[in-house]
Motif scaffolding. Structure first.
Motif, mmCIF file in Angstrom:
data_model
loop_
_atom_site.group_PDB
_atom_site.id
_atom_site.type_symbol
_atom_site.label_atom_id
_atom_site.label_comp_id
_atom_site.label_asym_id
_atom_site.label_seq_id
_atom_site.Cartn_x
_atom_site.Cartn_y
_atom_site.Cartn_z
ATOM 1 N N CYS A 94 0.687 6.326 2.359
ATOM 2 C CA CYS A 94 2.790 6.232 1.868
ATOM 3 C C CYS A 94 3.594 6.124 0.840
ATOM 4 O O CYS A 94 2.973 6.622 -1.001
ATOM 5 N N ASP A 95 3.696 5.047 0.602
ATOM 6 C CA ASP A 95 5.294 4.686 -0.322
ATOM 7 C C ASP A 95 4.264 3.795 -1.798
ATOM 8 O O ASP A 95 4.738 3.642 -1.951
ATOM 9 N N TYR A 96 2.864 3.049 -1.204
ATOM 10 C CA TYR A 96 1.854 3.015 -2.505
ATOM 11 C C TYR A 96 1.644 3.909 -4.049
ATOM 12 O O TYR A 96 1.394 4.866 -3.312
ATOM 13 N N GLN A 97 1.631 3.689 -4.953
ATOM 14 C CA GLN A 97 1.296 3.809 -5.682
ATOM 15 C C GLN A 97 -0.521 3.845 -5.937
ATOM 16 O O GLN A 97 -0.806 2.452 -5.853
ATOM 17 N N VAL A 98 -0.767 5.115 -6.515
ATOM 18 C CA VAL A 98 -2.159 4.937 -5.738
ATOM 19 C C VAL A 98 -2.372 5.938 -7.098
ATOM 20 O O VAL A 98 -1.935 7.366 -7.609
ATOM 21 N N ILE A 99 -3.756 5.317 -7.896
ATOM 22 C CA ILE A 99 -4.087 6.153 -9.271
ATOM 23 C C ILE A 99 -5.608 6.418 -8.969
ATOM 24 O O ILE A 99 -6.400 5.436 -8.371
ATOM 25 N N ALA A 100 -6.243 7.563 -8.987
ATOM 26 C CA ALA A 100 -7.767 7.785 -8.677
ATOM 27 C C ALA A 100 -8.094 8.762 -9.773
ATOM 28 O O ALA A 100 -7.596 9.370 -10.698
ATOM 29 N N ARG A 101 -8.962 8.340 -10.034
ATOM 30 C CA ARG A 101 -9.633 8.638 -10.966
ATOM 31 C C ARG A 101 -10.795 9.990 -11.005
ATOM 32 O O ARG A 101 -11.737 9.437 -10.213
ATOM 33 N N LEU A 102 -11.233 11.140 -11.681
ATOM 34 C CA LEU A 102 -11.852 12.039 -10.618
ATOM 35 C C LEU A 102 -12.812 12.643 -12.251
ATOM 36 O O LEU A 102 -12.223 12.855 -12.945
ATOM 37 N N PRO A 103 -13.652 11.452 -12.506
ATOM 38 C CA PRO A 103 -14.935 12.113 -13.665
ATOM 39 C C PRO A 103 -15.530 13.490 -13.761
ATOM 40 O O PRO A 103 -15.624 14.208 -12.207
#
Length: 246
Positions: free
Chosen positions: A94-103
């Motif tokens: 939802c409203d949360y800041q999410v960062i994903a790293r895709l190797p």
């Protein structure tokens, strides 16, 4: 292919510092706690820049950092689908800041949510698990506030539905639809013969306001329209969606 979500003690600030610029061997050693990917380590060992491409979701709060591709570079279709699927999975936060790293080479995805420390997750197929970390799941207080706000809006809609204030001739919505009966909000959108087009529930509400009630229609973002919709939908709670049904 299985994807393993690994979460580490890693704050967003450090994550971004690692993700944006090229890494040296010393930087890899210094950021060992962040578990750099194999492509990061290889780039650092060879002295080459660790290239990444950033893709952001429509809410501007979910970001995937794709290793091995430069900014402006077009992703291959398979990789693009992988990124899009990951972004959609992250929308559950939802409203949360999410960062994903895709190797580039690994089957592991690294997540950072609002700078919270992470714990290692088990392998999962396709869908990412909901991370039970502090600040991600709503608190009991938040749930009570949300429920109270919804109840307030429904009650306001009930009052309007049973009031002649929406019209000019003394007729109210409940006179034709006692307790919101025969409104069938679960069947919208559908073609309405009165309107001669496919209509949303709010379109039908406005038709009733303008015709039987002889009043002025409400805009879609009018608080009174939202309240009316909330009441009508709540009266049919539990009904299966059947758009288009007559």
């Amino acid at each position: 292919m299985q994807t393993r979500v690994v979460v580490r003690v890693l704050i967003v600030g450090v994550f971004m510092a690692v993700a944006i610029g090229p890494l040296t061997a010393d930087q890899v050693k210094a950021t060992d706690a962040a578990t750099p990917s194999s492509s990061q380590i290889a780039a650092a060992a060879s002295g080459e820049a660790w290239v990444t491409k950033t893709v952001t979701a429509c809410d501007k709060k979910k970001t995937v950092i794709v290793e091995g591709y430069r900014a402006g570079e077009v992703l291959p279709q398979e990789k693009a689908r992988q990124v899009a699927k990951l972004l959609m999975a992250l929308m559950k936060y939802c409203d949360y800041q999410v960062i994903a790293r895709l190797p580039q080479q690994e089957t592991t995805v690294y997540l950072s949510i609002e700078g919270q420390p992470f714990v290692e997750m088990q392998e999962v197929e396709q869908k990412l698990p909901i991370l039970l970390v502090q600040g991600v799941l709503p608190t009991e207080r938040e749930k009570r506030v949300w429920a109270a706000e919804q109840k307030r809006m429904i009650e306001e809609g009930y009052k309007l539905f049973h009031s002649s204030a929406l019209g000019t001739n003394g007729i109210s919505c409940d006179m034709c639809h006692p307790d919101a009966s025969n409104t069938h909000p679960e069947t919208y959108p559908k073609f309405q013969t009165q309107l001669k087009t496919v209509a949303l529930l709010r379109d039908q509400i406005n038709w009733c306001i303008e015709n039987p009630l002889e009043g002025k229609k409400l805009s879609g973002d009018d608080p009174e329209m939202k309240a009316l919709e909330a009441y009508i939908y709540s009266a049919r709670s539990g009904k299966s969606l059947e758009p288009g049904k007559h």
